[in-house]
Design a protein around this motif. Structure first.
Motif, short mmCIF file in Angstrom:
data_model
loop_
_atom_site.label_atom_id
_atom_site.label_comp_id
_atom_site.label_asym_id
_atom_site.label_seq_id
_atom_site.Cartn_x
_atom_site.Cartn_y
_atom_site.Cartn_z
N THR A 87 0.79 -1.22 0.00
CA THR A 87 0.00 0.00 0.00
C THR A 87 0.82 1.27 0.00
O THR A 87 0.33 2.29 -0.44
CB THR A 87 -0.91 0.05 1.24
OG1 THR A 87 -0.10 0.10 2.40
CG2 THR A 87 -1.83 -1.16 1.28
N GLY A 88 2.01 1.27 0.53
CA GLY A 88 2.72 2.53 0.72
C GLY A 88 2.16 3.23 1.93
O GLY A 88 1.47 2.64 2.75
N SER A 89 2.42 4.52 2.07
CA SER A 89 2.01 5.21 3.29
C SER A 89 0.76 6.07 3.13
O SER A 89 0.32 6.69 4.08
CB SER A 89 3.16 6.10 3.78
OG SER A 89 3.47 7.06 2.79
N SER A 90 0.17 6.12 1.96
CA SER A 90 -0.99 6.97 1.75
C SER A 90 -2.26 6.31 2.25
O SER A 90 -2.47 5.12 2.09
CB SER A 90 -1.15 7.28 0.26
OG SER A 90 -2.31 8.05 0.05
N HIS A 91 -3.13 7.11 2.87
CA HIS A 91 -4.44 6.60 3.27
C HIS A 91 -5.51 7.01 2.27
O HIS A 91 -6.66 6.61 2.38
CB HIS A 91 -4.81 7.05 4.68
CG HIS A 91 -4.83 8.54 4.84
ND1 HIS A 91 -5.86 9.31 4.40
CD2 HIS A 91 -3.92 9.38 5.38
CE1 HIS A 91 -5.59 10.58 4.67
NE2 HIS A 91 -4.43 10.65 5.26
N SER A 92 -5.13 7.79 1.29
CA SER A 92 -6.07 8.21 0.25
C SER A 92 -6.24 7.09 -0.76
O SER A 92 -5.28 6.45 -1.17
CB SER A 92 -5.53 9.45 -0.46
OG SER A 92 -6.32 9.75 -1.59
N PRO A 140 -15.34 5.89 5.13
CA PRO A 140 -15.66 7.30 4.93
C PRO A 140 -14.65 8.28 5.54
O PRO A 140 -14.58 9.43 5.12
CB PRO A 140 -17.04 7.46 5.57
CG PRO A 140 -17.26 6.25 6.40
CD PRO A 140 -16.39 5.17 5.86
N HIS A 141 -13.84 7.82 6.50
CA HIS A 141 -12.85 8.69 7.13
C HIS A 141 -11.44 8.43 6.63
O HIS A 141 -10.47 8.92 7.21
CB HIS A 141 -12.91 8.55 8.65
CG HIS A 141 -14.24 8.90 9.22
ND1 HIS A 141 -14.77 10.17 9.16
CD2 HIS A 141 -15.19 8.14 9.81
CE1 HIS A 141 -15.96 10.19 9.71
NE2 HIS A 141 -16.24 8.97 10.12
N GLY A 142 -11.30 7.65 5.57
CA GLY A 142 -10.00 7.38 4.97
C GLY A 142 -9.63 5.91 5.06
O GLY A 142 -10.06 5.19 5.96
N GLY A 143 -8.85 5.47 4.10
CA GLY A 143 -8.40 4.09 4.08
C GLY A 143 -9.53 3.13 3.71
O GLY A 143 -10.49 3.50 3.04
N HIS A 182 -1.32 2.92 7.76
CA HIS A 182 -2.07 4.09 7.32
C HIS A 182 -3.39 3.75 6.64
O HIS A 182 -4.36 4.50 6.76
CB HIS A 182 -1.23 4.93 6.34
CG HIS A 182 -0.05 5.57 6.96
ND1 HIS A 182 -0.17 6.67 7.77
CD2 HIS A 182 1.26 5.28 6.88
CE1 HIS A 182 1.03 7.02 8.19
NE2 HIS A 182 1.92 6.19 7.66
N ILE A 183 -3.44 2.64 5.95
CA ILE A 183 -4.63 2.28 5.20
C ILE A 183 -5.82 1.97 6.11
O ILE A 183 -6.95 1.90 5.67
CB ILE A 183 -4.31 1.11 4.23
CG1 ILE A 183 -5.33 1.06 3.10
CG2 ILE A 183 -4.24 -0.20 4.96
CD1 ILE A 183 -5.33 2.26 2.22
N THR A 184 -5.58 1.82 7.42
CA THR A 184 -6.65 1.55 8.39
C THR A 184 -7.03 2.78 9.20
O THR A 184 -7.70 2.68 10.21
CB THR A 184 -6.24 0.41 9.35
OG1 THR A 184 -5.10 0.83 10.11
CG2 THR A 184 -5.92 -0.87 8.60
N CYS A 185 -6.63 3.96 8.72
CA CYS A 185 -6.82 5.20 9.50
C CYS A 185 -8.28 5.53 9.78
O CYS A 185 -8.57 6.24 10.75
CB CYS A 185 -6.14 6.37 8.81
SG CYS A 185 -6.90 6.82 7.24
#
Length: 125
Positions: A28-33, A56-59, A85-88
């Protein structure tokens, strides 16, 4: 975690025995978008095929207790876990290595319990 010659990765958690792994995947890398261009092809494929859904709040949506990825029908897949991050959208603090390691340890223990349970069930049949 250390990599030694031969391509094997070794990790030790707390005071436990050194564990070896043939593969460690950062999918995934570090982005949560999850917008195109910011999202890995792995995540885009999971979303497109219904194996994951956007939070809805990211990831992506994961089961809070297990970290299991939740599919488009709301079912948690215990064979597919997510951390970092993907679970933010589910967890407040996801970016530190300490929290990622803690969640990975929980997932590893849960996976062992699932394997032990399925082995016992298979022996009864």
């Amino acid at each position: 975690m250390d990599a030694f010659s031969g391509g094997t990765f070794f990790a030790q958690f707390d005071e436990e025995e050194l564990q070896s792994y043939d593969w460690v995947i950062n999918g995934t890398g570090s982005s949560h978008s999850l917008e195109r261009g910011n999202c890995s092809s792995l995540l885009l494929s999971l979303l497109h095929n219904g194996y994951a859904q956007k939070h809805p709040h990211g990831g992506i949506v994961v089961d809070f207790q297990t970290g299991a990825v939740v599919d488009q029908h709301g079912q948690a897949d215990l064979h597919l876990r997510a951390v970092g991050h993907i679970t933010c959208g589910n967890y407040y603090y996801t970016g530190s290595l300490e929290m990622i390691a803690k969640k990975c340890k929980e997932i590893a223990r849960n996976t062992i319990e699932l394997l032990e349970h399925s082995t016992k069930t298979a022996q009864l049949v």
